[in-house]
Design a protein around this motif. Structure first.
Motif, mmCIF file in Angstrom:
data_model
loop_
_atom_site.group_PDB
_atom_site.id
_atom_site.type_symbol
_atom_site.label_atom_id
_atom_site.label_comp_id
_atom_site.label_asym_id
_atom_site.label_seq_id
_atom_site.Cartn_x
_atom_site.Cartn_y
_atom_site.Cartn_z
ATOM 1 N N ASN A 65 0.858 -1.180 0.000
ATOM 2 C CA ASN A 65 0.000 0.000 0.000
ATOM 3 C C ASN A 65 0.897 1.233 0.000
ATOM 4 O O ASN A 65 1.664 1.467 0.932
ATOM 5 C CB ASN A 65 -0.886 -0.024 1.255
ATOM 6 C CG ASN A 65 -1.843 1.155 1.319
ATOM 7 O OD1 ASN A 65 -1.451 2.304 1.143
ATOM 8 N ND2 ASN A 65 -3.101 0.864 1.601
ATOM 9 N N ARG A 66 0.830 2.032 -1.060
ATOM 10 C CA ARG A 66 1.755 3.155 -1.211
ATOM 11 C C ARG A 66 1.607 4.185 -0.096
ATOM 12 O O ARG A 66 2.587 4.803 0.318
ATOM 13 C CB ARG A 66 1.568 3.817 -2.578
ATOM 14 C CG ARG A 66 2.058 2.957 -3.735
ATOM 15 C CD ARG A 66 2.036 3.726 -5.044
ATOM 16 N NE ARG A 66 2.476 2.887 -6.148
ATOM 17 C CZ ARG A 66 3.737 2.703 -6.491
ATOM 18 N NH1 ARG A 66 4.682 3.304 -5.801
ATOM 19 N NH2 ARG A 66 4.054 1.922 -7.506
ATOM 20 N N ALA A 67 0.391 4.392 0.379
ATOM 21 C CA ALA A 67 0.208 5.346 1.477
ATOM 22 C C ALA A 67 0.945 4.872 2.722
ATOM 23 O O ALA A 67 1.622 5.649 3.404
ATOM 24 C CB ALA A 67 -1.282 5.523 1.775
ATOM 25 N N PHE A 68 0.826 3.588 3.030
ATOM 26 C CA PHE A 68 1.474 3.028 4.214
ATOM 27 C C PHE A 68 2.992 3.073 4.072
ATOM 28 O O PHE A 68 3.700 3.570 4.964
ATOM 29 C CB PHE A 68 1.001 1.589 4.417
ATOM 30 C CG PHE A 68 1.535 0.937 5.664
ATOM 31 C CD1 PHE A 68 0.851 1.045 6.860
ATOM 32 C CD2 PHE A 68 2.707 0.214 5.633
ATOM 33 C CE1 PHE A 68 1.336 0.446 8.014
ATOM 34 C CE2 PHE A 68 3.205 -0.399 6.783
ATOM 35 C CZ PHE A 68 2.511 -0.267 7.978
ATOM 36 N N SER A 69 3.513 2.548 2.976
ATOM 37 C CA SER A 69 4.967 2.480 2.814
ATOM 38 C C SER A 69 5.585 3.873 2.708
ATOM 39 O O SER A 69 6.667 4.125 3.263
ATOM 40 C CB SER A 69 5.328 1.639 1.582
ATOM 41 O OG SER A 69 4.721 2.159 0.417
ATOM 42 N N THR A 70 4.902 4.791 2.019
ATOM 43 C CA THR A 70 5.406 6.160 1.921
ATOM 44 C C THR A 70 5.379 6.837 3.283
ATOM 45 O O THR A 70 6.316 7.552 3.648
ATOM 46 C CB THR A 70 4.567 6.972 0.917
ATOM 47 O OG1 THR A 70 4.628 6.350 -0.363
ATOM 48 C CG2 THR A 70 5.082 8.394 0.805
ATOM 49 N N THR B 40 2.373 11.632 8.097
ATOM 50 C CA THR B 40 2.784 10.243 7.897
ATOM 51 C C THR B 40 2.059 9.311 8.876
ATOM 52 O O THR B 40 1.693 8.190 8.508
ATOM 53 C CB THR B 40 4.303 10.073 8.068
ATOM 54 O OG1 THR B 40 4.713 10.560 9.352
ATOM 55 C CG2 THR B 40 5.059 10.812 6.983
ATOM 56 N N SER B 41 1.847 9.766 10.105
ATOM 57 C CA SER B 41 1.090 8.948 11.058
ATOM 58 C C SER B 41 -0.335 8.738 10.573
ATOM 59 O O SER B 41 -0.891 7.642 10.690
ATOM 60 C CB SER B 41 1.085 9.618 12.439
ATOM 61 O OG SER B 41 2.394 9.705 12.964
ATOM 62 N N GLU B 42 -0.923 9.787 10.000
ATOM 63 C CA GLU B 42 -2.279 9.665 9.450
ATOM 64 C C GLU B 42 -2.312 8.688 8.285
ATOM 65 O O GLU B 42 -3.207 7.844 8.184
ATOM 66 C CB GLU B 42 -2.766 11.044 9.018
ATOM 67 C CG GLU B 42 -3.850 11.068 7.952
ATOM 68 C CD GLU B 42 -5.159 10.433 8.400
ATOM 69 O OE1 GLU B 42 -6.013 10.183 7.529
ATOM 70 O OE2 GLU B 42 -5.337 10.179 9.611
ATOM 71 N N LEU B 43 -1.317 8.765 7.392
ATOM 72 C CA LEU B 43 -1.269 7.852 6.254
ATOM 73 C C LEU B 43 -1.136 6.404 6.716
ATOM 74 O O LEU B 43 -1.770 5.502 6.162
ATOM 75 C CB LEU B 43 -0.088 8.215 5.345
ATOM 76 C CG LEU B 43 -0.214 9.496 4.525
ATOM 77 C CD1 LEU B 43 1.125 9.840 3.875
ATOM 78 C CD2 LEU B 43 -1.301 9.374 3.470
ATOM 79 N N VAL B 44 -0.330 6.176 7.745
ATOM 80 C CA VAL B 44 -0.098 4.816 8.225
ATOM 81 C C VAL B 44 -1.344 4.228 8.864
ATOM 82 O O VAL B 44 -1.786 3.129 8.515
ATOM 83 C CB VAL B 44 1.090 4.793 9.214
ATOM 84 C CG1 VAL B 44 1.158 3.454 9.944
ATOM 85 C CG2 VAL B 44 2.402 5.048 8.477
ATOM 86 N N VAL B 45 -1.935 4.934 9.825
ATOM 87 C CA VAL B 45 -3.066 4.347 10.549
ATOM 88 C C VAL B 45 -4.325 4.298 9.699
ATOM 89 O O VAL B 45 -5.204 3.454 9.924
ATOM 90 C CB VAL B 45 -3.346 5.095 11.874
ATOM 91 C CG1 VAL B 45 -2.157 5.005 12.801
ATOM 92 C CG2 VAL B 45 -3.753 6.542 11.641
ATOM 93 N N SER B 46 -4.438 5.186 8.704
ATOM 94 C CA SER B 46 -5.621 5.166 7.849
ATOM 95 C C SER B 46 -5.540 4.114 6.757
ATOM 96 O O SER B 46 -6.523 3.860 6.071
ATOM 97 C CB SER B 46 -5.828 6.546 7.205
ATOM 98 O OG SER B 46 -6.099 7.515 8.186
ATOM 99 N N ALA B 47 -4.367 3.505 6.608
ATOM 100 C CA ALA B 47 -4.205 2.471 5.587
ATOM 101 C C ALA B 47 -4.688 1.114 6.063
ATOM 102 O O ALA B 47 -4.692 0.159 5.290
ATOM 103 C CB ALA B 47 -2.737 2.381 5.163
ATOM 104 N N VAL B 48 -5.091 1.011 7.335
ATOM 105 C CA VAL B 48 -5.551 -0.266 7.879
ATOM 106 C C VAL B 48 -6.926 -0.092 8.508
ATOM 107 O O VAL B 48 -7.360 1.009 8.801
ATOM 108 C CB VAL B 48 -4.568 -0.811 8.949
ATOM 109 C CG1 VAL B 48 -3.187 -1.013 8.361
ATOM 110 C CG2 VAL B 48 -4.506 0.115 10.155
ATOM 111 N N GLU B 49 -7.594 -1.230 8.713
ATOM 112 C CA GLU B 49 -8.854 -1.200 9.423
ATOM 113 C C GLU B 49 -8.608 -0.786 10.871
ATOM 114 O O GLU B 49 -7.531 -1.026 11.415
ATOM 115 C CB GLU B 49 -9.530 -2.578 9.405
ATOM 116 C CG GLU B 49 -9.886 -3.088 8.023
ATOM 117 C CD GLU B 49 -8.726 -3.826 7.354
ATOM 118 O OE1 GLU B 49 -7.603 -3.767 7.903
ATOM 119 O OE2 GLU B 49 -8.934 -4.432 6.292
#
Length: 520
Positions: free
Chosen positions: A279-284, A393-402
């Motif tokens: 998931n590009r949002a998570f990895s980025t 980046t914290s928002e991108l990471v936590v929003s990439a998962v349920e």
């Protein structure tokens, strides 16, 4: 599933919780979580100024003193992934409250320690408890704030407290040490932890993964065996130079990490779902989090020494001179929620990295006889850019998962943060010290004094007090010039890393956007 969409230039809701907005109770819960994060961040740096008092009172050996400083971050980094996954299974609020109780008890033990061994044990317990608190707080924010705009604002508060707390540590420690004994730097944690335990059940809802799968003890052990030796190797190499023991430690960490990754691919319920990195949002998010903290830690490492040992400011004065950069980080972290309403996440994040790169570039102009203004200006830009980056980046990471898996995702982000700090200090610090050791003039010193002076800038400063003034002048002039030359090289390297990141981020997130559009 809720994700941050960059399709039309702002953060959009794409899940079934479109109408859900946070209640006043939710915002009060955020206040409680924010204070917990603030105290954990403060505790990572508040000890620095207390070390002379601890040395005088407890008489630790040099190795014991290093463990008093470092064991907290070693344990914290090593347990983040385990505790994040555990919170998903037993409940994040439950783990948060257990951790708060443990942190309070550990702080009390640390404050009344009567030996170095007792204080080290207390710091270990603080690290264990801190590892339960950090991913739990971010994971709970993910599950409490389902509205994306409100979640970005909440994570902005979380990020501001984390960044502000780390920078406030020396200031808090300095004030306490002027009025109380060294144990007071630990006692300040207790009232906040008591308040968290009392208010947490009232204002923070419980959340966990309803189908977490089996907890894998082997994966937990491997994650610790991968991270702790690696953090130990890079921190000790930065402090003392190359040693085969540190190299062996790094090799153990790499091997354990490889085995950990292989094991995750074979488990039905892995500790970390490696497919998330596709998931590009998570990895980025994870990569940018790491690189931004890498840069910030490096700038703080050589910047604080520059202010104190080159320009001659006291630790407390140096802390005050760092406040504008800290304030910039806090303000921009809080502004992210506004910025993403009008610009895409990639644009905001890329621009933030360019701002931070410009700040690092300004530091190339520092000199041994310049005032603090240029450093403050550079650090303000670095702080402003990193403040945006850590929040988004914290928002991108936590929003990439349920929401059910928010704890494990948060732990990955927090681990990247801790590794960024360790590697930023180690790599950039090594660059600075390598140039410093080549440039310092120790020809007028005995071999023993020359070796001490060549270890660190602080060592050179200490040796200068033991030799005649004429020798001290030559030694300090060369030491300051060599250290500043090292800073210039590290500043260029930092600026280049941040500029490359600034280009990479919007391109990568745009590819993610194009991919998601194609699949619809």
């Amino acid at each position: 599933m809720s994700v941050s969409d960059v399709r039309t230039g702002s953060v959009h809701e794409v899940d079934g919780a479109h109408g859900h907005r946070a209640t006043p109770r939710d915002w009060l819960g955020l206040v409680v979580l924010a204070f917990a994060v603030l105290l954990i961040a403060v505790d990572g740096t508040v000890l620095d100024l207390a070390l002379p008092f601890i040395s005088s009172d407890l008489a630790p050996t040099s190795n014991q003193l290093l463990w008093i400083i470092d064991v907290y971050s070693f344990v914290l980094a090593g347990l983040l992934i385990t505790m994040g996954t555990l919170g998903d299974r037993i409940g994040r609020r439950r783990l948060l409250l257990i951790g708060a109780a443990g942190f309070g008890i550990a702080s009390l033990v640390a404050a009344v320690s009567t030996s170095a061994e007792m204080l080290i044990a207390a710091r270990v317990l603080q690290g264990i408890s801190g590892a339960t608190l950090m991913p739990a707080t971010l994971g709970l924010i993910r599950t409490i704030f389902l509205n994306p705009r409100q979640r970005v604002a909440a994570i902005g508060v979380w990020g501001a407290m984390a960044g502000g707390g780390a920078a406030a540590g020396p200031l808090v420690g300095g004030w306490l040490l002027e009025h109380f004994w060294w144990g007071s730097v630990f006692l300040i944690n207790i009232p906040v932890m008591i308040a968290l335990i009392a208010l947490g059940p009232l204002v923070i809802p419980e959340s966990k993964d309803p189908n977490p799968g089996r907890f894998d003890l082997t994966s937990s052990a491997l994650s610790m065996l991968a991270i702790v030796p690696m953090v130990f190797a890079v921190k000790e190499t930065a402090a003392h130079g190359f040693d085969v023991v540190y190299l062996l430690s790094a090799v153990i960490g790499v091997i354990a990490g490889f085995v950990f990754v292989r094991r995750q691919r074979t488990l039905a319920a892995p500790m970390i779902d490696l497919s998330l990195f596709a998931n590009r949002a998570f990895s980025t998010g994870v990569a940018t989090n790491f690189l931004s903290v890498f840069a910030l830690a490096g700038v703080l490492f050589f910047g604080s020494q520059y202010l104190q040992l080159v320009l001659g400011y006291s630790p407390l004065e140096a802390g005050l001179l760092l406040l504008p950069g800290t304030a910039a980080s806090i303000v921009t972290a809080l502004l992210v929620a506004v910025l993403v309403r009008y610009f895409s996440a990639g644009t905001v994040l890329g621009t933030a990295m360019f701002v931070a790169a410009a700040g690092a570039g300004l530091l190339v102009g520092l000199a041994t006889d310049s005032g603090p203004a240029l450093f403050i200006a550079g650090f303000v830009l670095v702080g402003a850019g990193v403040g945006v980056a850590l929040t988004l980046t914290s928002e991108l990471v936590v929003s990439a998962v349920e929401p059910e898996r928010a704890g494990a995702a948060s732990a990955v982000s927090e681990t990247a943060y801790e590794l960024g700090i360790a590697l930023g200090v180690a790599i950039l610090g090594t660059v600075v010290m390598a140039i410093f050791r080549r440039g310092i003039d120790v020809t007028q010193l005995t071999p023993e004094l020359g070796a001490r002076a060549g270890e660190t800038l602080g060592g050179a400063d200490a040796v200068a007090r033991e030799v005649p003034d004429s020798v001290a002048t030559v030694l300090l002039d060369s030491a300051h010039a060599a250290f500043v030359s090292g800073m210039h090289v590290a500043a260029v390297a930092t600026a280049v890393v941040l500029a490359i990141t600034a280009v990479f981020v919007p391109v990568n997130l745009r590819r993610r956007q194009d991919s998601s559009t194609t699949t619809e």
